[in-house]
Design a protein around this motif. Structure first.
Motif, PDB file in Angstrom:
ATOM      1  N   ALA A   8     -26.159  56.714  64.771  1.00  0.00           N
ATOM      2  CA  ALA A   8     -26.845  56.524  63.496  1.00  0.00           C
ATOM      3  C   ALA A   8     -26.376  55.240  62.828  1.00  0.00           C
ATOM      4  O   ALA A   8     -27.179  54.483  62.291  1.00  0.00           O
ATOM      5  CB  ALA A   8     -26.588  57.721  62.584  1.00  0.00           C
ATOM      6  N   ALA A   9     -25.077  54.971  62.890  1.00  0.00           N
ATOM      7  CA  ALA A   9     -24.559  53.769  62.242  1.00  0.00           C
ATOM      8  C   ALA A   9     -25.116  52.516  62.905  1.00  0.00           C
ATOM      9  O   ALA A   9     -25.423  51.534  62.239  1.00  0.00           O
ATOM     10  CB  ALA A   9     -23.032  53.764  62.286  1.00  0.00           C
ATOM     11  N   TRP A  10     -25.252  52.538  64.220  1.00  0.00           N
ATOM     12  CA  TRP A  10     -25.813  51.377  64.923  1.00  0.00           C
ATOM     13  C   TRP A  10     -27.238  51.117  64.435  1.00  0.00           C
ATOM     14  O   TRP A  10     -27.581  49.991  64.061  1.00  0.00           O
ATOM     15  CB  TRP A  10     -25.791  51.620  66.433  1.00  0.00           C
ATOM     16  N   ALA A  11     -28.046  52.159  64.400  1.00  0.00           N
ATOM     17  CA  ALA A  11     -29.443  51.979  63.984  1.00  0.00           C
ATOM     18  C   ALA A  11     -29.527  51.534  62.530  1.00  0.00           C
ATOM     19  O   ALA A  11     -30.281  50.623  62.191  1.00  0.00           O
ATOM     20  CB  ALA A  11     -30.228  53.281  64.184  1.00  0.00           C
ATOM     21  N   ILE A  12     -28.727  52.160  61.667  1.00  0.00           N
ATOM     22  CA  ILE A  12     -28.874  51.912  60.238  1.00  0.00           C
ATOM     23  C   ILE A  12     -28.199  50.611  59.813  1.00  0.00           C
ATOM     24  O   ILE A  12     -28.722  49.852  59.005  1.00  0.00           O
ATOM     25  CB  ILE A  12     -28.307  53.101  59.438  1.00  0.00           C
ATOM     26  N   ILE A  29     -18.603  61.203  59.954  1.00  0.00           N
ATOM     27  CA  ILE A  29     -18.357  59.970  60.716  1.00  0.00           C
ATOM     28  C   ILE A  29     -19.438  58.935  60.417  1.00  0.00           C
ATOM     29  O   ILE A  29     -19.144  57.757  60.211  1.00  0.00           O
ATOM     30  CB  ILE A  29     -18.253  60.302  62.211  1.00  0.00           C
ATOM     31  N   ALA A  30     -20.687  59.395  60.334  1.00  0.00           N
ATOM     32  CA  ALA A  30     -21.778  58.458  60.069  1.00  0.00           C
ATOM     33  C   ALA A  30     -21.572  57.732  58.736  1.00  0.00           C
ATOM     34  O   ALA A  30     -21.670  56.511  58.664  1.00  0.00           O
ATOM     35  CB  ALA A  30     -23.118  59.201  60.058  1.00  0.00           C
ATOM     36  N   ARG A  31     -21.230  58.484  57.690  1.00  0.00           N
ATOM     37  CA  ARG A  31     -21.154  57.843  56.372  1.00  0.00           C
ATOM     38  C   ARG A  31     -19.934  56.929  56.267  1.00  0.00           C
ATOM     39  O   ARG A  31     -19.881  56.051  55.406  1.00  0.00           O
ATOM     40  CB  ARG A  31     -21.136  58.889  55.275  1.00  0.00           C
ATOM     41  N   GLU A  32     -18.950  57.126  57.114  1.00  0.00           N
ATOM     42  CA  GLU A  32     -17.825  56.200  57.133  1.00  0.00           C
ATOM     43  C   GLU A  32     -18.201  54.914  57.868  1.00  0.00           C
ATOM     44  O   GLU A  32     -17.861  53.820  57.460  1.00  0.00           O
ATOM     45  CB  GLU A  32     -16.622  56.867  57.800  1.00  0.00           C
ATOM     46  N   LEU A  33     -18.936  55.083  58.982  1.00  0.00           N
ATOM     47  CA  LEU A  33     -19.230  53.921  59.825  1.00  0.00           C
ATOM     48  C   LEU A  33     -20.343  53.040  59.267  1.00  0.00           C
ATOM     49  O   LEU A  33     -20.331  51.832  59.471  1.00  0.00           O
ATOM     50  CB  LEU A  33     -19.612  54.383  61.232  1.00  0.00           C
ATOM     51  N   ILE A  34     -21.332  53.645  58.587  1.00  0.00           N
ATOM     52  CA  ILE A  34     -22.493  52.851  58.167  1.00  0.00           C
ATOM     53  C   ILE A  34     -22.079  51.685  57.261  1.00  0.00           C
ATOM     54  O   ILE A  34     -22.382  50.530  57.574  1.00  0.00           O
ATOM     55  CB  ILE A  34     -23.563  53.745  57.500  1.00  0.00           C
ATOM     56  N   PRO A  35     -21.347  51.935  56.165  1.00  0.00           N
ATOM     57  CA  PRO A  35     -20.979  50.781  55.329  1.00  0.00           C
ATOM     58  C   PRO A  35     -20.045  49.807  56.045  1.00  0.00           C
ATOM     59  O   PRO A  35     -20.141  48.598  55.852  1.00  0.00           O
ATOM     60  CB  PRO A  35     -20.290  51.416  54.116  1.00  0.00           C
ATOM     61  N   LEU A  36     -19.170  50.335  56.882  1.00  0.00           N
ATOM     62  CA  LEU A  36     -18.229  49.454  57.588  1.00  0.00           C
ATOM     63  C   LEU A  36     -18.988  48.514  58.527  1.00  0.00           C
ATOM     64  O   LEU A  36     -18.761  47.296  58.545  1.00  0.00           O
ATOM     65  CB  LEU A  36     -17.234  50.314  58.373  1.00  0.00           C
ATOM     66  N   CYS A  79     -32.726  59.037  68.415  1.00  0.00           N
ATOM     67  CA  CYS A  79     -31.701  60.083  68.552  1.00  0.00           C
ATOM     68  C   CYS A  79     -31.239  60.542  67.175  1.00  0.00           C
ATOM     69  O   CYS A  79     -31.042  61.742  66.946  1.00  0.00           O
ATOM     70  CB  CYS A  79     -30.497  59.558  69.333  1.00  0.00           C
ATOM     71  N   THR A  80     -31.048  59.585  66.268  1.00  0.00           N
ATOM     72  CA  THR A  80     -30.571  59.936  64.931  1.00  0.00           C
ATOM     73  C   THR A  80     -31.531  60.892  64.242  1.00  0.00           C
ATOM     74  O   THR A  80     -31.127  61.940  63.728  1.00  0.00           O
ATOM     75  CB  THR A  80     -30.419  58.659  64.083  1.00  0.00           C
ATOM     76  N   VAL A  81     -32.813  60.527  64.261  1.00  0.00           N
ATOM     77  CA  VAL A  81     -33.802  61.353  63.569  1.00  0.00           C
ATOM     78  C   VAL A  81     -33.924  62.718  64.247  1.00  0.00           C
ATOM     79  O   VAL A  81     -33.992  63.758  63.582  1.00  0.00           O
ATOM     80  CB  VAL A  81     -35.165  60.624  63.521  1.00  0.00           C
ATOM     81  N   LYS A  91     -35.046  53.440  55.257  1.00  0.00           N
ATOM     82  CA  LYS A  91     -33.629  53.462  55.600  1.00  0.00           C
ATOM     83  C   LYS A  91     -32.799  54.234  54.578  1.00  0.00           C
ATOM     84  O   LYS A  91     -31.968  55.069  54.940  1.00  0.00           O
ATOM     85  CB  LYS A  91     -33.155  52.012  55.663  1.00  0.00           C
ATOM     86  N   SER A  92     -33.056  53.982  53.275  1.00  0.00           N
ATOM     87  CA  SER A  92     -32.203  54.643  52.291  1.00  0.00           C
ATOM     88  C   SER A  92     -32.499  56.135  52.221  1.00  0.00           C
ATOM     89  O   SER A  92     -31.601  56.935  51.957  1.00  0.00           O
ATOM     90  CB  SER A  92     -32.343  53.982  50.923  1.00  0.00           C
ATOM     91  N   LEU A  93     -33.739  56.511  52.533  1.00  0.00           N
ATOM     92  CA  LEU A  93     -34.064  57.937  52.611  1.00  0.00           C
ATOM     93  C   LEU A  93     -33.273  58.584  53.747  1.00  0.00           C
ATOM     94  O   LEU A  93     -32.688  59.663  53.583  1.00  0.00           O
ATOM     95  CB  LEU A  93     -35.565  58.130  52.851  1.00  0.00           C
ATOM     96  N   LEU A  94     -33.207  57.884  54.876  1.00  0.00           N
ATOM     97  CA  LEU A  94     -32.472  58.419  56.021  1.00  0.00           C
ATOM     98  C   LEU A  94     -30.999  58.620  55.670  1.00  0.00           C
ATOM     99  O   LEU A  94     -30.391  59.648  55.999  1.00  0.00           O
ATOM    100  CB  LEU A  94     -32.621  57.469  57.213  1.00  0.00           C
TER     101      LEU A  94
END
Lengths: 355, 276, 288
Positions: free
Chosen positions: C92-96, C166-173, B20-22, C104-107
């Motif tokens: 996205a945060a769940w997957a990453i 929202i994604a960039r806030e949740l990913i590191p958290l 979904c993300t991609v 991963k870092s490219l994503l």
């Protein structure tokens, strides 16, 4: 429930975490997986729990294939090294969690959950702290809550990953005795991982010593301690002195020492290593019977009930001897003094046996 | 010791969530952005060069990047100062000030634009005092710099602040025990530790300023070749139905922002090089 | 303002390495003057100018039907883009954060992309796709679907510029919280969804609030991208920021600032909620 591990292997990239491990954990026993970090013990525990999948091999619960069973179907209680308490839930809700996520048909009623959690809180002696959040508890309290949470779902196996690793020395001692008593009460098959030999020796019914992804030895604490099967086990359990020499026809020649070694009766001038535990060295003022070498006391250190004596041997080697305090008091040792040291018990391994 | 590999992980939902993300990323971001390059590719090389090097366009680069550089430099200096004061000193209203630093993130750019324009206009709050001294801010390139300082302000503060908070006080104590003066301690010990963060914040502020539109156009005056920024030029071309010209300039801007993003990523990697 | 400076370190009783007092006062004075000049003054100016012609005129400006429809459109744009980006951000945060995979870092970099693209370019790319001369333009026109210079275009552009919040806030958290709690829930018999909704989500709720409030502020305040795709049709494709621009360009300064004051108040609310969320996040991670 008994656990059987057959031919289990697991790699992480190029690193072999487990290679061809076989193990039987009988029902109702408390077993320690003992080894240094990187020895594969935590991987083995996580594979039993279903948190990790093996590359090869099988896990059997009560003789039934369980390798591909999902975590939630395994009925294991897992206590994590850092407890993994749900930080947004109270102690009560943490312990009740496993009961409240059951399917509607199996889920106990509210009152029943409350009773059960109350019983568990009593068991872990934290009745007054039911409303606290994990962040408000001490390390030892968190550990006990994690244990109660795992027990609430009445697991058939209890798995503990370095259960006392993050605690300070005194709490660790208390808690491991408490765990031992708890196990005597509830008799659930338990496996715990530790790198602390003392902890394993004190708590476990059986010890499995692991190194580099393999099992070096398994047995009761006294078997493992008194009859180490490999040099690694000898080295890992207790402080030892190491001697290099040769063994020929049942007699080992180690520096100035000559040691009877019947298990190597067929050895033909093979290179060998001898191990002597630090407390198996006798220090005397007089040469006495044979086998003693002259030495100089180079360092003295009192450690609680023991006195650690460092000896410089004529050839340049250094030995370490641990004496009971009364023995040391009787000898009145001082640094620089000449004494005689005699290993009481030496275990000899022909070097080819080493991996 | 435990692996966190996708296939080794027992947590559920990896494939659907990554999928979904991609997918969403592609639909909302990647495909639309690629349209820019496809559209540009319909131009011949000569047409492209002509579009991006027309005198008015080149002048707009000078205005945009020159002002962005000036604003980023101002922000680098004052940003470090503000971060230092917020971390090291206590004063009444500190928490309020700390929260207000993010105002440029939260205040819509159009609001910032009209407000700055009115403050610095010849009869505005500040303009009326500056005008008699011959300092014209509104409707000049200087106004563009002022707007860009406003919107770039939080970047340096917010990248330097955490670094300064984490900086081990024992390092400074050790330096002063070794006989360093306070100033020596600052520029030999503290400043080098902050430098990667300062550069990162500088690059972020620069990138933001270069692309900025809303807060700048009201105060800029928008005189071609003098105070016209590149984003405005793109819109002007678009309004003249010169899609190809707009696209060519836009793809050049996009490449610049990619390069900035890349350098920011490298800077951040560099700033972590000493991390344990 | 009466200023008293204590070095934070004084609490611990070691103050041997402070700067001289005059340096401290000087630095503080310069920093606060700078912030006053560049932050507080503009903020105050919005409200002062909004009320320049008195309360009556202020309320009159807000009651204007065009302004009213701009407010409505802004709310619609935010109501569409925030939930979409919330679902994306959490997914996205769940997957990453909870899995390791190559690329991963490219994503993560690609997710951050919309932040580094000029707002004008963000609007332009949708014109290139859906505009009359764009890829889908002819087809859309044949089927009488309007996206550019219409509400869908505004929503799309808003989604694009608020995409990473929202994604960039949740990913590191979520990364910092690790996977142990989820694994614990699984061993206790929770299903995947139970684990997610009862363990993962509650743990990041303040992070979600933080991301949502910033995402919303940007969605309601976006100017450049929306300006490109809107076509500025009064009363139908104007958002609040665009309405501010129109009023300002018509020299209705008081009205322009009156409408702008709504956005300034939104900004202040955003900062307040953000500070609370930040404080809560820090509290939660400190309790660990």
């Amino acid at each position: 429930m008994s656990i059987t591990i057959e031919n289990l292997s697991k790699n992480f990239g190029n690193f072999a975490a487990l290679s061809d491990v076989n193990l039987e954990v009988p029902s109702g026993e408390l077993v320690a997986l003992l080894g240094p970090s990187g020895s594969g013990k935590t991987s083995l525990l996580r594979i039993i729990a279903g948190l990790e999948h093996p590359d090869r091999g099988t896990v059997l619960f009560n003789g039934q294939e369980a390798t591909r069973r999902q975590v939630k179907q395994r009925k294991v209680g897992f206590v994590f090294q850092h407890y993994a308490l749900f930080r947004h839930m109270t102690v009560f809700d943490n312990i009740a969690f496993g009961l409240t996520v059951k399917a509607k048909a199996e889920r106990p009623g509210k009152a029943e959950i409350r009773d059960k959690v109350a019983r568990l809180l009593k068991l872990i002696q934290l009745e007054q702290l039911a409303g606290r959040y994990p962040g408000q508890l001490s390390g030892g309290q968190r550990q006990r809550v994690a244990l109660a949470r795992a027990l609430a779902v009445e697991p058939e196996v209890l798995l503990l990953d370095e259960p006392f690793g993050a605690l300070d020395a005194k709490v660790r001692l208390e808690l491991r005795r408490w765990l031992r008593r708890l196990h005597d009460e509830i008799h659930v098959t338990s496996v715990f991982v530790t790198h602390d030999q003392e902890e394993a020796l004190e708590v476990a019914d059986r010890i499995v010593v692991m190194n580099k992804g393999r099992i070096e030895q398994e047995g009761t604490p006294s078997e493992v301690y008194d009859h180490p099967a490999t040099p690694f086990v000898f080295d890992f359990l207790g402080s030892v002195n190491l001697f290099r020499g040769r063994v020929h026809a049942g007699t080992a020649q180690m520096g100035g020492l000559r040691v009877h070694s019947p298990e190597h009766a067929t050895a033909d001038d093979a290179p060998a290593i001898g191990y002597v535990r630090a407390h198996d060295i006798t220090i005397e003022r007089v040469p006495g019977e044979g086998g003693a070498v002259s030495a100089e006391v180079s360092h003295l250190l009192s450690v609680g009930p023991l006195v650690r004596v460092e000896l410089r041997i004529a050839g340049g080697d250094t030995w370490e001897a641990n004496l009971p305090r009364e023995e040391a008091d009787r000898l009145q040792l001082a640094v620089g003094e000449k004494v005689f040291a005699r290993p009481r018990k030496m275990r000899v391994f022909v070097e080819d046996y080493q991996i | 010791m435990a692996s966190h590999g996708g296939k080794n992980n027992v947590l559920p939902g990896f494939t659907p969530s990554l999928g979904c993300t991609v997918l969403y990323l592609s639909i909302i971001v990647l495909i639309p952005l690629s349209s820019l390059f496809f559209k540009t590719a319909t131009l011949t090389w000569d047409e492209f060069v002509a579009a991006v090097t027309a005198p008015r366009v080149v002048a707009s680069y000078r205005v945009t990047f020159g002002s962005s550089l000036a604003a980023a430099l101002v922000n680098a200096f004052f940003g470090v100062l503000v971060a230092w004061v917020l971390v090291r000193y206590r004063f009444p209203g500190k928490r309020l000030v700390d929260a207000l630093v993010d105002l440029p993130f939260a205040l819509p750019t159009a609001v910032a634009g009209i407000t700055l324009a009115s403050i610095y206009s010849p009869n505005g709050w500040l303009g009326r005092y500056l005008e008699p001294h011959g300092i014209k801010v509104a409707f000049t390139p200087l106004g563009i710099v002022v707007a860009m300082v406003f919107i770039g302000l939080p970047f340096v503060v917010r990248t330097v602040q955490p670094v300064l908070e984490e900086l081990d006080r024992e390092l400074e104590e050790a330096a002063s025990c070794l006989g360093a003066s306070r100033w020596q301690t600052f520029y030999r010990i503290i400043f080098p530790s902050m430098l990667p963060a300062i550069l990162t914040g500088f690059a972020l502020a620069f990138a933001r300023a270069a692309g900025e539109y809303g807060s700048v156009i009201f105060i800029a005056g928008n005189m071609p070749k003098v105070s016209e920024i590149t984003p405005l030029l793109i819109i002007t071309k678009l309004e003249q139905y010169d899609y190809a010209g707009a696209t060519a300039i836009a793809s050049l801007m996009l490449v610049v922002s990619f390069l900035l993003l890349l350098s920011i990523n490298l800077l951040q990697k560099w700033s972590r090089r000493f991390a344990e | 303002m009466q200023v008293s400076i204590h070095r934070t370190v004084k609490k611990n009783g070691t103050s041997g390495i402070a700067e001289p007092a005059w340096v401290r006062y000087l630095l503080l004075a310069v920093a606060l003057s700078f912030l006053t000049l560049f932050l507080m003054l503009p903020l105050a100016a919005v409200f002062v100018q909004a009320l320049d012609k008195g309360w009556e005129a202020y309320l009159e400006a807000l009651k204007d039907p065009d302004t009213f429809s701009a407010i409505k459109l802004t709310l619609v744009a935010a109501a569409c883009s925030v939930p979409v980006n919330l679902v994306f951000g959490v997914t996205a945060a769940w997957a990453i954060a909870k899995f390791a995979f190559p690329g991963k870092s490219l994503l993560i970099t690609l997710i951050d992309l919309p932040f580094s693209v000029s707002p004008v370019v963000s609007g332009l790319i949708y014109v290139l796709i859906f505009g009359l001369q764009g890829w889908l333009g002819p087809w859309l026109q044949a089927h009488d679907v309007k996206i550019i210079f219409a509400v869908p275009g505004i929503i799309l552009a808003t989604i694009f510029v608020t995409f990473p919040f929202i994604a960039r806030e949740l990913i590191p958290l979520m990364e910092s919280q690790g996977r142990e709690e989820e694994e614990a829930a699984l061993t206790l018999g929770a299903s995947g969804l139970q684990t997610f909704f009862r363990v993962t989500l509650p743990n990041v709720r303040w992070g979600i609030l933080y991301g949502v409030i910033l995402c919303n502020a940007r969605a309601m305040g976006e100017f450049g991208a929306v300006s490109v795709v809107s076509g500025h049709v009064r009363g139908s494709t104007n958002t609040i920021p665009l309405q501010v621009e129109i009023l300002y360009n018509e020299y209705s300064y008081a009205a322009a600032f009156a409408v702008a004051s709504l956005l300034a108040m939104l900004a202040l609310v955003t900062l307040a909620v953000k500070s609370v969320a930040e404080w809560k996040i820090r509290q939660v991670s400190a309790a660990e």
